[in-house]
Every structure is written in C-alpha cells, then in structure tokens.
Design a protein around this motif. Structure first.
Motif, short mmCIF file in Angstrom:
data_model
loop_
_atom_site.label_atom_id
_atom_site.label_comp_id
_atom_site.label_asym_id
_atom_site.label_seq_id
_atom_site.Cartn_x
_atom_site.Cartn_y
_atom_site.Cartn_z
N TYR A 189 74.25 138.29 46.48
CA TYR A 189 73.08 137.57 46.99
C TYR A 189 72.24 137.21 45.77
CZ TYR A 189 68.43 136.95 49.03
OH TYR A 189 67.20 136.45 49.37
N VAL A 209 77.07 129.34 48.67
CA VAL A 209 76.30 128.84 49.80
C VAL A 209 74.81 128.99 49.50
CG1 VAL A 209 75.83 129.01 52.28
CG2 VAL A 209 78.11 129.58 51.40
N PRO A 210 74.12 127.91 49.11
CA PRO A 210 72.67 127.99 48.92
C PRO A 210 71.96 128.00 50.26
CG PRO A 210 73.59 125.95 47.98
CD PRO A 210 74.67 126.63 48.74
N PHE A 211 70.87 128.75 50.33
CA PHE A 211 70.08 128.82 51.55
C PHE A 211 69.00 127.76 51.50
CE2 PHE A 211 70.75 133.70 52.11
CZ PHE A 211 72.10 133.48 52.35
N GLY A 250 70.68 132.34 48.07
CA GLY A 250 71.96 132.08 48.69
C GLY A 250 72.94 133.19 48.41
N VAL A 262 73.40 129.68 58.12
CA VAL A 262 72.54 130.23 57.08
C VAL A 262 71.56 131.23 57.68
CG1 VAL A 262 70.71 129.67 55.43
CG2 VAL A 262 72.84 128.35 55.45
N PHE A 312 77.55 123.23 50.66
CA PHE A 312 78.12 124.40 50.01
C PHE A 312 79.20 123.94 49.04
CE2 PHE A 312 80.58 123.79 53.84
CZ PHE A 312 81.89 124.01 53.45
N THR A 329 80.58 132.89 56.92
CA THR A 329 80.89 131.79 56.00
C THR A 329 82.20 131.12 56.40
OG1 THR A 329 79.73 132.96 54.24
CG2 THR A 329 81.20 131.18 53.57
#
Length: 174
Positions: free
Chosen positions: A52, A127-129, A102, A163, A142, A73
C-alpha cells in the motif's frame, strides 16, 4: 469430452486469430490448462506481495489482506473496458506511487491473464486510488507490467466501486 475440447479450440482460434491461438497452444503444450489462463483466481497458492502506498510512504500488507486485495483487483481486471493511449514508464509509476495512494501487487511468478481479447503475461499490477473518500461512479486507470510497467494503461468505468472495496480492506488491517 476430447472432441468438445478440440472443437472449442478450433472455434477459439477462428475467432481470436492466429497469434492468440499460438499463445494458447503454447500454454497447453507447457502443461497449463485453459482454465488457468482464463480463471487465474482458481490457481492455488500464488506467491505475491502487496504494498500500500500513500504519498511516498509504503506499507507491506499481511498475507490474508494481500489475498483479499488481489481477489478484488482480479475482479477489476476482468471489467476493464478500455485502454488509455498513454506513455507508461518507470518514471510515471514512481510519480503515481509518490503522488497519491494505491496498491501495487507483485507476483513471484509471471501470470497469464486474458484481457480484451488477448493474453497478457504480467508480474505486477499498479492500482492508484482516487483522491476522494468515496470513488463509486468514477473511472479508474490501472497499470500492468512484466518487469516494468508497459503501455497501454487500462481503464475500468466501474473501477471506483472496486477501489472503495480495496480501501475498506486496507482500513480493516490498520
């Protein structure tokens, strides 16, 4: 059963083209089942690490949390509905990790996944938030990689829902 399999492969080859058919034939000759290519979540004991990131700070997730994050994911991967023609580089990946929040999943062994009519070989997912507390209804971009991240970037129009699930799983660990 064997006759059904042969017809299934023949139809698949006709629909997907020769290059994809060659990849499938290689996977079958390497001893992989088609189920493993199209349903990777059913492969037991995948070694992976999930990190994270929060504006340059990194936290490795516990094994159980990592498995839960990967399951969500994987669902998101199969919902990918478009690609973004974007130059994806290590510099971009580093900027994403240092500039927001992310997760990054890194697999010990390379994985094969079917996306958008092709088979991709990957060993990482970034995977960016979204910046908001709730992301529902937002399109999420992503990145996939094999050694390094590669183009194109993929988008999921329903990605905000995934997300939000990822954020809840991480909050439970903290």
């Amino acid at each position: 059963m064997k006759k059904f399999f042969v017809w299934s492969v023949a139809i698949f080859c006709a629909l997907c083209g020769e290059a994809t058919a060659q990849m499938v034939a290689k996977a079958v000759s390497d001893g992989l089942l088609l189920q493993q290519i199209y349903e990777p979540e059913k492969i037991a004991d995948k070694a992976l690490s999930v990190t994270y990131f929060d504006h340059g700070k990194y936290e490795k997730m516990a094994a159980k949390t990592a498995q839960n994050l990967e399951a969500v994911t994987d669902q998101m991967l199969y919902e990918a509905d478009s690609l973004k023609k974007k130059n994806v580089s290590d510099m971009l990946a580093s900027a994403v990790k240092n500039g927001g929040k992310g997760i990054e999943i890194v697999y010990e062994k390379e994985r094969q996944i079917a996306m958008r009519g092709q088979i991709l070989y990957i060993d990482r997912i970034l995977v960016p938030f979204c910046a908001q507390t709730e992301c529902d209804g937002q399109t999420i971009t992503f990145y996939l990689g094999r050694g390094t991240y590669f183009a194109p970037a993929y988008t999921v129009s329903t990605g905000g829902t995934y997300v939000d699930k990822l954020k809840r799983i991480i909050e439970k660990q903290k």
